[in-house]
Scaffold this motif. Structure first.
Motif, PDB file in Angstrom:
ATOM      1  N   UNK A 199       0.852  -1.189   0.000  1.00 39.83           N
ATOM      2  CA  UNK A 199       0.000   0.000   0.000  1.00 39.83           C
ATOM      3  C   UNK A 199       0.884   1.233   0.000  1.00 39.83           C
ATOM      4  N   UNK A 200       0.310   2.332  -0.411  1.00 37.38           N
ATOM      5  CA  UNK A 200       0.966   3.634  -0.289  1.00 37.38           C
ATOM      6  C   UNK A 200      -0.163   4.659  -0.204  1.00 37.38           C
ATOM      7  N   UNK A 201      -0.231   5.315   0.923  1.00 35.96           N
ATOM      8  CA  UNK A 201      -1.376   6.203   1.153  1.00 35.96           C
ATOM      9  C   UNK A 201      -1.018   7.277   2.154  1.00 35.96           C
ATOM     10  N   UNK A 202      -1.949   8.178   2.387  1.00 36.18           N
ATOM     11  CA  UNK A 202      -1.768   9.201   3.417  1.00 36.18           C
ATOM     12  C   UNK A 202      -1.792   8.530   4.791  1.00 36.18           C
TER      13      UNK A 202
ATOM     14  N   UNK B 226      -0.529  19.148   6.865  1.00 35.14           N
ATOM     15  CA  UNK B 226      -0.758  18.153   5.823  1.00 35.14           C
ATOM     16  C   UNK B 226      -0.284  16.793   6.319  1.00 35.14           C
ATOM     17  N   UNK B 227      -0.960  15.734   5.888  1.00 36.89           N
ATOM     18  CA  UNK B 227      -0.521  14.406   6.326  1.00 36.89           C
ATOM     19  C   UNK B 227       0.800  14.048   5.661  1.00 36.89           C
ATOM     20  N   UNK B 228       1.506  13.150   6.311  1.00 35.56           N
ATOM     21  CA  UNK B 228       2.613  12.480   5.652  1.00 35.56           C
ATOM     22  C   UNK B 228       2.036  11.235   5.022  1.00 35.56           C
ATOM     23  N   UNK B 229       2.869  10.228   4.787  1.00 39.21           N
ATOM     24  CA  UNK B 229       2.387   9.017   4.135  1.00 39.21           C
ATOM     25  C   UNK B 229       2.928   7.771   4.798  1.00 39.21           C
ATOM     26  N   UNK B 230       2.418   6.636   4.340  1.00 40.42           N
ATOM     27  CA  UNK B 230       2.959   5.351   4.788  1.00 40.42           C
ATOM     28  C   UNK B 230       2.976   4.391   3.610  1.00 40.42           C
ATOM     29  N   UNK B 231       3.932   3.471   3.663  1.00 43.09           N
ATOM     30  CA  UNK B 231       4.045   2.482   2.596  1.00 43.09           C
ATOM     31  C   UNK B 231       4.605   1.192   3.174  1.00 43.09           C
ATOM     32  N   UNK B 232       4.399   0.093   2.482  1.00 42.01           N
ATOM     33  CA  UNK B 232       5.029  -1.167   2.864  1.00 42.01           C
ATOM     34  C   UNK B 232       5.500  -1.851   1.593  1.00 42.01           C
ATOM     35  N   UNK B 233       6.695  -2.427   1.668  1.00 35.37           N
ATOM     36  CA  UNK B 233       7.288  -3.118   0.517  1.00 35.37           C
ATOM     37  C   UNK B 233       7.620  -4.547   0.892  1.00 35.37           C
TER      38      UNK B 233
END
Lengths: 90, 605, 704
Positions: free
Chosen positions: B431-434, B447-454
């Motif tokens: 995922x990659x989202x706010x 403003x939000x930052x983000x999060x991701x998982x690889x």
């Protein structure tokens, strides 16, 4: 005649006052935070933090002691002094 | 000076810089230059004073000026038409060794009339870790090739011995060669265009324009500074590396038309490579100063003159040789950015007229995740995760911060598409989202930052490795303004999969639902192998004002859009939500009681 | 069909301000019609414009259309829908986990893209545009395709149905579907689209693998959303237009211009709203290309100066270039689209003084046509470039728009003096010359930028000057750029409509696949053959075959470690041979070096092919522009007066001849400095330049 010190404070009659209720907080040109109402919240307790957050770092909220309007905030470790914003003119 | 001619020449000078930037991007073709815009091109007068700085990584405008000046000192009497100089020593002028400056003198009819300078973050510089950020370096001697100034091109002829020596010391020499060639081409274009300009208008008019440009900027900034009250504003930035806590303290004082940035009290230099040199600090404080205070003033030496800097030697913002500095640009330099952003923001907020130009801190915590390994086709996969360039906007006094909206020191940054990354690296995004609850609370939220998982995907070696460095995950750094909260902090989690075999696919939609043990990491070289996952979340921007003043309908919308949680809505914003709608009375009551709590215990002190 | 002797070709272009018509018949002079556009439905303006042409022919609209064999159309209707936010309520189905892709715009990209550098610098004041889809109308669907097109998570049909029902319950009128990597494998998107149709067939759907099958999920999703947003508007517009024409006795086909400069039959265009974006400027470039072909000019800088913007594009060796990162308003999209760059420097651009520096500036704000320039007398109180043109003698207050409107020179002078000249401490004349210079310098810089970007030298080009204001300025900026020749075409002010009748039917196809260079020859037929088959069938259905069909193949290539891709024409005949592949590789490297500079290629990393394209063209019969016989060089009969005009090279007002275009004849020579007034525009010939009326009634300015 009042002048603006910040979004939340004005200077009137040689006093730093709450911009909302106009009550005096401290003499103009001095550090006012010690005279404000202080709330301390650990960052780790605020929604949005993770367990990696330092257990002690806090957000200090400074409010008007008369009406509770929020005046300023700062991030700090408990042992660190207040950040001072001092106007010397106008 | 004739305003018409001035208007035209000024416009043309901007185009000179723009054309040089286009050349830089065209010839390099690298992702970090073209996607991350990790570049800078600027023009200088004959004595090295900054004439015109363009958009790009703003930290470099002043350090490249120092680079010009130090080249002038070092090569006095030996600067000829067609020369080109290279400088990347952080203790002379550069920010860290990876950011190589190429500096060219510009001659007209035999006379030295100007300089052009550019930089890119080169592919590799021969540091002990690939990619230029070396968290394992203990001193600058392990941070790769470093020069306080050498002549790379002598009167039009490339010094092959220097070229070969430099490339001999770096990984991926062909890629570094391309970086250097692009900078050479960039400088050549700047030189050609400048000469055409001077040819058309004549040298005296050109020089008068330069003097006027600089003088104008100085006059306008001084006039602006006089509008603000005299005073001092303080800020403080914390960050951590492997458990050690560092502080950058700043007291910004304005007296009349001068501004003094005093970093006295900041931590002593670190044994880790997060330090910055004096030049890096100067660059770091101008990076927010230009867009915040000089948004309508030409960025040049004129803006620098009213500014003074005090940075104690041996501190983390003015380290001594041989302190390691390769992580400076995502380390102490950024803390200087943030601290300056805070104090300048507070000064702007002290005047009605500039109320809508102030801002909370944007994206204060860069992270460098530099991946390396074999890609799906067996070739090399090397590069930085560009999400660090995606950033988060700080709130304004009239609007929220822009979610995943960028950063102040680089006005034109962006991140790569997921598909671009998945094509180049043997990984797959879950995922990659706010990032929910990452924007600092306030009347206007950050403003939000983000999060991701690889996770690894089709990796011939089972996965790849990455170098992680930054300012850690312990302290919020995107400070709020006028009572607003800071944005939430970064975090990096290595999820150790319980399943040793490859072959099953994970589609978890949150960190907590990815199966396996979660280990928080922050500094070093790590593997991403098998069914493990790497989770990265990055900081939101700071908020402005009292969260209890935020329009409850905006809070409801934020909750609906999943950028604020119900808990945060209640605890931070004092908003009660019933099902899908606002509980208006509940909100009023909650907010009243939360306000009371602020001064109940120590009211009337 | 009336008296059966004449058949007409009618082209109408709906622009933001004006709707232009060109009526063409073999052996007849071209008839130009103009009317004001009538947003938001635009239909009235179309009829008005056709009527304006018919009036000049002394026939009715119905008589004209009854004898028309082909109607070609371009319209700003889709651009307008986006700009005014008048589109449908759209829902979006996207891969679970990536719901924010559209909203987050790859970070700051959506916040700063499309802004001038000046605005970019003031970061606190920059924002993204509000998105076309709200977050609560974006549904993440459990499904996943990977980088090689393998479906690693099947489409969860129950979840999809649930999401669709939810969106329908929220009142969406259109649904866009965009899944990761769908351009390699359409299966999940197609199935999701079927499910939408099952649940509610009235919902307009658009899937990314159909409308924009290229890598880069942000741009692809944005494109699909825009297409869904404007889908019904385009469809209804085109259907209504066809009905309108039919009701006015037109019985032939209707063709619609696309942003890549080709035409599609109305029935197909109706399903590709996004294809119509920027079709007006595209037609303009096609018009320039056609003019270039007529005059045997292969290297052209096409310039267009209207009321608000100045637009440039470049034709090189007869080839037009596609835009790399197109935007509409503040939204990114990805479609083949002709590259046109613009700045806010048009006739209505406001002249102002910068606060704090006293520096004079032009634009980007515009007074538009209401209130318009001060001299229009419609309430405009800010000086514009048009007012400047008045003050320097280029415009005649008495003959604007064929004499239909008197211009107030005194009012212009007063306002200009107060707002510009006095603050700068200059006389009105000096200030006016100065502003003229500032404006032409800005334009020169823009043109230099677009040519330098492509490694080109303006001195190797001919310039075409289109649009209402260009004729007055081109002889100045052309000289500064060093071009040798400027053509101000007879159809300058209706160039877009002229471009419509010069266009062909064009279908664009592409397949994304990454292949190393070289690759086994067996890789290529599976890529090329299906496209060829499809193209030939579609064209055959449209009535094109044999030598009326041209298939142009091209391949996008890059050096594997660099980001820049170059679309390289494939010059050898299919099927591809070893020599053909080598030739492609060689051509790529030549083009790459030309555009990106010597030494810019990192060849050792190898070359990759990333996309394979087919531009399939159905050749239309184009009107033969019949040349007029030549008269002599003597133009004195066309001189209708003298007045003072600003001559750039002498920095002064010089008394010069004023010509009436309608009295000029083919072959006449006009020695500069001079002004030529046409019914629609004004042309200025500067010092040491010669203007010649060519056999097509274009004015060709030869520069010294």
């Amino acid at each position: 005649m009042s002048t603006r010190q910040s979004r939340t404070l004005i200077v009137e009659n040689a006093s730093i006052c709450c911009a909302e209720c106009k009550k005096s907080i401290a003499p103009a040109g001095t550090s006012w935070k010690s005279a404000a109402a202080l709330t301390r919240t650990r960052v780790i307790d605020i929604p949005g933090s993770t367990s990696s957050t330092h257990p002690d770092v806090e957000i200090r909220h400074f409010s008007c002691p008369a009406c509770g309007a929020l005046l300023d905030s700062e991030t700090a470790l408990p042992e660190d002094p207040f950040l001072d914003d001092i106007l010397t003119s106008k | 000076m004739d305003p018409i001619t001035f208007s035209i020449i000024r416009h043309r000078l901007y185009r000179v810089v723009e054309e040089a930037v286009i050349t830089l991007k065209h010839v390099s073709g690298s992702a970090i230059t073209n996607e991350g815009h990790d570049l800078m091109v600027s023009l200088y007068e004959a004595d090295g004073t900054l004439l015109l700085g363009g958009v790009g990584f703003l930290h470099h405008l002043t350090s490249a000026a120092e680079a010009c000046k130090s080249i002038i000192r070092r090569f006095e009497g030996d600067v000829h038409e067609g020369d080109l100089f290279l400088l990347n020593d952080p203790f002379t002028a550069a920010l860290h060794t990876s950011d190589i400056y190429l500096v060219s003198p510009i001659h007209y009819k035999g006379e030295l009339i100007a300089w052009s300078a550019c930089f890119v973050h080169v592919y590799d510089i021969g540091a002990m870790n690939p990619g230029g950020f070396a968290p394992e370096a203990q001193d600058v001697f392990s941070e790769g090739f470093s020069s306080p100034g050498l002549k790379l091109v002598d009167r039009g002829d490339l010094r092959q011995d220097i070229w070969d020596t430099l490339l001999n010391m770096v990984r991926g020499p062909e890629m570094v060669a391309l970086d250097l060639r692009s900078m050479i081409a960039c400088n050549n274009v700047a030189k050609d265009r400048m000469i055409s300009l001077v040819e058309k208008y004549g040298l005296p008019t050109f020089q008068e324009t330069c003097k006027t440009l600089v003088a104008q900027s100085e006059t306008r900034l001084r006039e602006r500074l006089l509008e603000f009250p005299d005073g001092s504003w303080e800020s403080r930035q914390y960050f951590d590396v492997k458990g050690e806590v560092y502080k950058v303290l700043l007291k910004m004082t304005k007296k009349g038309d001068e501004l003094i940035f005093d970093f006295t009290g900041s931590s002593p230099q670190s044994k880790y490579s997060v330090n910055c040199t004096k030049w890096a600090s100067l660059g770091g404080l101008f990076a927010p100063l230009f867009p915040l205070l000089c948004y309508d003033i030409t960025w040049n030496e004129g803006v620098i003159r009213p500014i003074k800097v005090i940075a104690p030697e041996g501190s983390i913002v003015n380290c001594t040789k041989p302190s390691p500095v390769s992580v400076a640009t995502v380390g102490a330099i950024q803390s200087v950015n943030n601290a300056a952003c805070t104090t300048i923001g507070k000064m702007l907020a002290s005047h009605e007229k500039y109320d809508d130009q102030t801002s909370a801190v944007w994206h204060a915590n860069h992270f460098a995740v530099f991946m390396f390994g074999k890609n799906q086709k067996g070739g090399d996969a090397i590069g930085i995760l560009t999400e660090t360039f995606a950033g988060s906007g700080g709130a304004r006094t009239f609007a929220d911060g822009v979610d995943i909206g960028g950063e102040i020191p680089n006005p034109i940054s962006r991140m790569a598409n997921v598909e671009t990354v998945e094509a180049m690296f043997p990984v797959r995004y879950l995922f990659r989202r706010r990032l929910q609850d990452s924007g600092g609370g306030g009347e206007f939220r950050g403003g939000t930052g983000g999060e991701l998982a690889l996770v690894p995907h089709d990796a011939p070696d089972g996965g790849l490795h990455y170098v992680l460095s930054g300012k850690g995950s312990k302290f919020p750094q995107s400070e709020g303004l006028a009572g607003g909260n800071p944005g939430a902090i970064n975090d990096y989690v290595w999820v150790h999969s319980p399943d040793a075999e490859q072959g099953h696919n994970c589609f978890s939609q949150s960190l907590s639902s990815i199966p396996g043990e979660k280990e928080a990491i922050s500094w070093g070289v790590f593997p991403l192998m098998g069914n493990d996952a790497l989770y990265v979340r990055w900081n939101g921007g700071g908020g402005v004002g009292d969260p209890l003043d935020r329009d409850p309908h905006s809070v409801l919308l934020d909750v609906t859009n999943q950028v604020i949680s119900i808990d945060a809505a209640r605890e931070i914003f004092g908003v009660q939500i019933q099902g899908q709608s606002l509980d208006v009375d509940g909100t009023t009551n909650l907010r009243t009681s939360l306000r009371k709590e602020r001064f109940a215990t120590n009211g009337g002190k | 069909m009336g008296d059966g002797t004449k058949t007409y070709l009618v082209a109408t272009d709906v622009g933001g301000t004006c709707t232009d018509t060109v009526v063409f018949a073999v052996g007849e002079p071209v008839i130009l019609g103009k009317a004001l556009s009538t947003p938001p439905d635009f239909a009235h303006g179309v009829l008005d414009s056709i009527k304006s042409a018919a009036d000049q022919m002394d026939i009715t609209v119905e008589e004209l259309l009854a004898r028309t064999s082909l109607f070609v159309h371009g319209s700003t209707v889709v651009d307008n829908a986006i700009l005014t936010r008048g589109g449908a309520k759209v829902g979006l189905l996207t891969t679970q986990g990536f719901e924010d892709t559209l909203l987050v715009t790859r970070g700051g990209y959506g916040r700063w893209a499309g802004l001038t550098e000046e605005r970019m610098k003031n970061m606190v004041k920059t924002d993204r545009a509000a998105p076309l889809v709200d977050r609560n109308l974006i549904a993440g669907i459990p499904e996943r395709t990977d980088y090689k097109g393998a479906i690693i998570r099947e489409l969860d049909e129950d979840a999809t149905r649930g999401a669709i029902k939810e969106l329908v319950g929220q009142g969406v009128e259109a649904i866009a579907i965009s899944f990761l990597w769908s351009f390699y494998n359409q299966k999940n998107e197609l199935r999701a689209q079927e499910l939408v149709k099952d649940i509610d067939p009235s919902i307009y759907t658009s899937i990314s693998s159909h409308i924009a099958p290229t890598p880069g999920e942000y741009e692809r999703t944005s494109t699909t959303v825009i297409n869904a947003y404007a889908g019904d508007i385009a469809r209804n517009y085109i259907e209504n237009l066809a009905d309108l024409l039919k009701n006015n006795k037109y019985a032939g086909p209707v063709m619609i211009m696309q942003g890549y400069g080709g035409l599609l039959l109305a029935s197909e265009a109706a399903n590709r709203a996004i294809g119509m974006l920027e079709c007006g400027p595209a037609a303009g470039v096609i018009g320039s290309k056609a003019l270039g072909e007529l005059l045997d000019q292969k290297d052209v800088i096409a310039t267009d100066m209207g009321g608000t913007t100045f637009k440039v594009s470049v034709i090189q060796g007869g080839q037009i270039e596609y835009a790399r990162e197109p935007m509409i308003d503040r939204f990114h999209y990805t479609q083949p689209k002709i590259e046109v760059v613009s700045i806010g420097a048009g006739g209505g651009s406001i002249v102002w003084i910068e606060e704090g520096t006293n520096i004079p500036r032009v634009g980007p704000r515009s007074a538009g046509s209401r209130p318009g320039p001060v001299c229009y007398g419609l309430g405009g109180d800010e000086p514009t470039l048009t007012d400047v043109f008045m003050l320097i003698g280029y415009m005649d207050p008495k003959i604007f728009l064929g004499g239909s409107m008197n211009l107030d020179k005194e009012a212009a002078r007063k306002v200009f003096d107060a707002k510009i000249a006095k603050p700068m401490g200059l006389s009105v004349e000096e200030a006016a010359y100065g502003i003229f210079r500032v404006a032409t310098a800005q334009i020169t810089d823009l043109i230099r930028e677009i040519t330098v970007e492509r490694g080109l030298d303006p001195r190797d080009f001919v310039m075409h000057a289109f649009g209402g204001s260009c004729g007055m300025v081109s002889s100045t900026f052309g000289a500064e750029l060093g071009v040798k020749k400027i053509v101000v075409p007879y159809t300058a002010s209706v160039n877009c409509a002229f471009g419509l009748i010069s266009a062909d039917i064009v279908h664009e196809y592409s397949v994304v696949k990454t292949l190393p260079m070289p690759s086994p020859l067996s890789e290529f037929p599976p890529l090329f053959d299906p496209m060829k088959e499809k193209a030939l069938k579609v064209l055959a259905d449209e009535g094109f075959s044999g030598d009326k069909v041209i298939l142009d193949w091209s391949v996008d290539l890059r050096y594997s470690r660099q980001v820049h891709e170059v679309t390289t024409p494939l010059k050898s005949i299919l099927p591809l041979t070893k020599e053909g592949l080598e030739r492609l590789s060689h051509d790529f490297e030549t083009l790459y070096e030309r555009k990106y500079g010597k030494g810019s290629a990192f060849r050792e990393a190898g070359i990759e092919m990333t996309q394979f394209r087919l531009t399939a063209r159905g050749l239309m019969s184009h009107p033969d522009m019949s040349p007029s016989p030549k008269f002599g060089e003597d133009s004195s009969k066309a001189v209708v007066g003298r007045r003072e005009i600003f001559v750039e090279a002498r920095s002064a007002m010089v008394e010069s001849d004023i010509y009436d275009f309608t009295l000029l004849q083919t072959g006449n020579v006009i020695v500069g400095p001079a002004v030529i007034h046409t019914p629609i525009t004004t042309i200025v010939v500067q010092d040491r330049q010669r203007g010649i009326m060519d056999e097509y009634r274009n004015i060709v300015i030869e520069l010294g």
